[in-house]
Design an enzyme around this catalytic site. Structure first.
Site, PDB file in Angstrom:
ATOM      1  N   ARG A  66       0.819  -1.226   0.000  1.00 48.09           N
ATOM      2  CA  ARG A  66       0.000   0.000   0.000  1.00 48.09           C
ATOM      3  C   ARG A  66       0.848   1.270   0.000  1.00 48.09           C
ATOM      4  NH1 ARG A  66      -3.295  -3.267  -1.291  1.00 48.09           N
ATOM      5  NH2 ARG A  66      -5.175  -3.823  -0.162  1.00 48.09           N
ATOM      6  N   SER A  68     -10.205  -0.253   3.729  1.00 50.35           N
ATOM      7  CA  SER A  68      -9.564  -0.799   4.927  1.00 50.35           C
ATOM      8  C   SER A  68      -8.922   0.327   5.723  1.00 50.35           C
ATOM      9  CB  SER A  68      -8.478  -1.796   4.536  1.00 50.35           C
ATOM     10  OG  SER A  68      -9.074  -2.887   3.885  1.00 50.35           O
ATOM     11  N   GLU A 104      -3.895   2.564   7.255  1.00 47.98           N
ATOM     12  CA  GLU A 104      -3.797   2.492   5.791  1.00 47.98           C
ATOM     13  C   GLU A 104      -4.411   3.763   5.185  1.00 47.98           C
ATOM     14  OE1 GLU A 104      -4.540  -1.263   3.956  1.00 47.98           O
ATOM     15  OE2 GLU A 104      -5.504  -0.325   2.229  1.00 47.98           O
TER      16      GLU A 104
END
Ligand SMILES: Cc1cc2nc3c(=O)[nH]c(=O)nc-3n(C[C@H](O)[C@H](O)[C@H](O)COP(=O)(O)OP(=O)(O)OC[C@H]3O[C@@H](n4cnc5c(N)ncnc54)[C@H](O)[C@@H]3O)c2cc1C
Length: 317
Positions: free
Chosen positions: A166, A215, A297
């Site tokens: 990510r 998320s 995230e």
């Protein structure tokens, strides 16, 4: 702010809440919507190098804090939307929606199906190394074009982007303007069926109708992948959140979704402080319950609502 020859739109004091999926946050000092790549480069060449620039996609991975952002936010629009297909190479403008690229690729018998259910733009997908169902941007990206903070157009390779889970490395203030991807061949009908199945699977397991940013936390370190070669998601963030008893937890208008406990949602009147505060509470509870430090995230940007007892926080974390 004085700018010569600019064709795009520069808006002072622009509220950002309506430009993000979570619908929270204050105003940016300026929002600039360039007409095209040349316009963006001209703007950045003239902009005082001391002024921070924040490139924004469609805001599906952002919490903008309630005090807003002391920066020029760059948001790409129509001039950055094209898709070109040449053999197994697909070049897409950074503002193109991931879903649109996946559908176009499938029509041409190319497999970028993993992008179908990610609600961001290609710029955001490259920056975040977006992925799901075992495939990631890192698996397909060949190169990307960027306009640097000083207004130079450059091509950078996937290696230079140094993809991680990510995450990718972009020079500070650089704006991605397009991405070239290489896709495997597949039969259009098969690819279309796979995308339909993925949409269904999402709706079943995630609160896709709620306001969220996907998320909230990364899957715990040591169990996170950067590409399909090391896709080992054994320890899930949702599991440790559940174990800490935080599924469904509420703070103001913010809630950890009952449907998927790693999704932070705005149930209506949430502020950015509600959302970030609830996220921090979850991190504390998870640490107390199993010793794992969850990492955000979702990117949180800007500063909290002005409060004379607090120091502003400008970080993009
Ligand atoms: C319901 C839902 C499901 C999701 N599922 C997934 C999933 O399965 N997998 C996944 O990886 N993500 C998922 N996400 C998160 C999100 O969609 C991705 O991170 C997406 O790639 C973000 O794209 P964006 O255009 O919205 O970027 P933004 O949220 O606007 O920005 C994210 C970051 O990208 C940078 N950025 C954006 N555009 C540019 C640009 N042109 N140049 C330079 N930097 C740029 C921003 O500066 C910021 O740092 C989900 C989100 C939601 C709401």
């Amino acid at each position: 702010m004085n700018m010569d020859g600019i064709r795009g739109r520069l808006t002072p004091n622009r509220n950002l809440s309506e430009l993000t999926w979570l619908r929270v946050g204050g105003a940016a000092d300026y929002l600039f919507q360039p007409a095209d790549v040349d316009d963006l480069a001209l703007f950045l060449r003239q902009l005082d190098p001391g002024i921070p620039v924040f490139p924004m996609g469609v805001g599906s991975n952002l919490i903008v804090r309630d005090g807003g952002l002391r920066a020029v936010v760059i948001r790409l629009g129509r001039g950055f939307n094209g898709i070109k297909i040449d053999g197994d190479l697909i070049t897409a403008g950074a503002a193109t929606l991931d879903a649109h690229v996946a559908r176009k690729a499938a029509d041409s018998g190319l497999d970028l199906t993993f992008l179908r259910t990610i609600p961001g733009s290609i710029g955001g997908a490259v920056r975040m190394n977006a992925g799901c169902y075992g495939s990631y941007m890192a698996d397909v990206l060949v190169s990307a074009k960027i306009v640097t903070r000083l207004g130079e157009l450059r091509e950078i390779t996937a290696e230079q982007l140094a993809f991680q889970y990510r995450q990718s490395d972009l020079p500070e203030g650089a704006v991605l303007v397009s991405a070239k991807m290489r896709a495997r061949a597949g039969e259009s009908v098969v690819l279309q069926a796979r995308m339909a199945a993925q949409l269904q699977a999402r709706d079943k397991s995630q609160p896709t109708k709620d306001r969220s940013a996907g998320s909230t936390f990364r899957n715990p370190a040591g169990f996170s992948s950067t590409g399909e070669a090391d896709d080992v998601h054994d320890l899930k963030a949702w599991k440790v959140i559940d174990d800490a008893g935080m599924r469904g937890a509420i703070r103001g208008g913010a809630q950890m979704s009952e449907k998927h406990s790693n999704f932070l949602i705005n149930t209506g009147g949430a502020t950015a402080a509600d959302l970030e505060g609830l996220g921090e509470e979850v991190r504390k509870k998870v640490y107390a319950s199993c010793g794992i430090q969850l990492e955000w995230e979702i990117k949180r940007i800007g500063e909290p609502q002005l409060d004379k007892h607090k120091t502003p926080n400008f970080s993009n974390t």
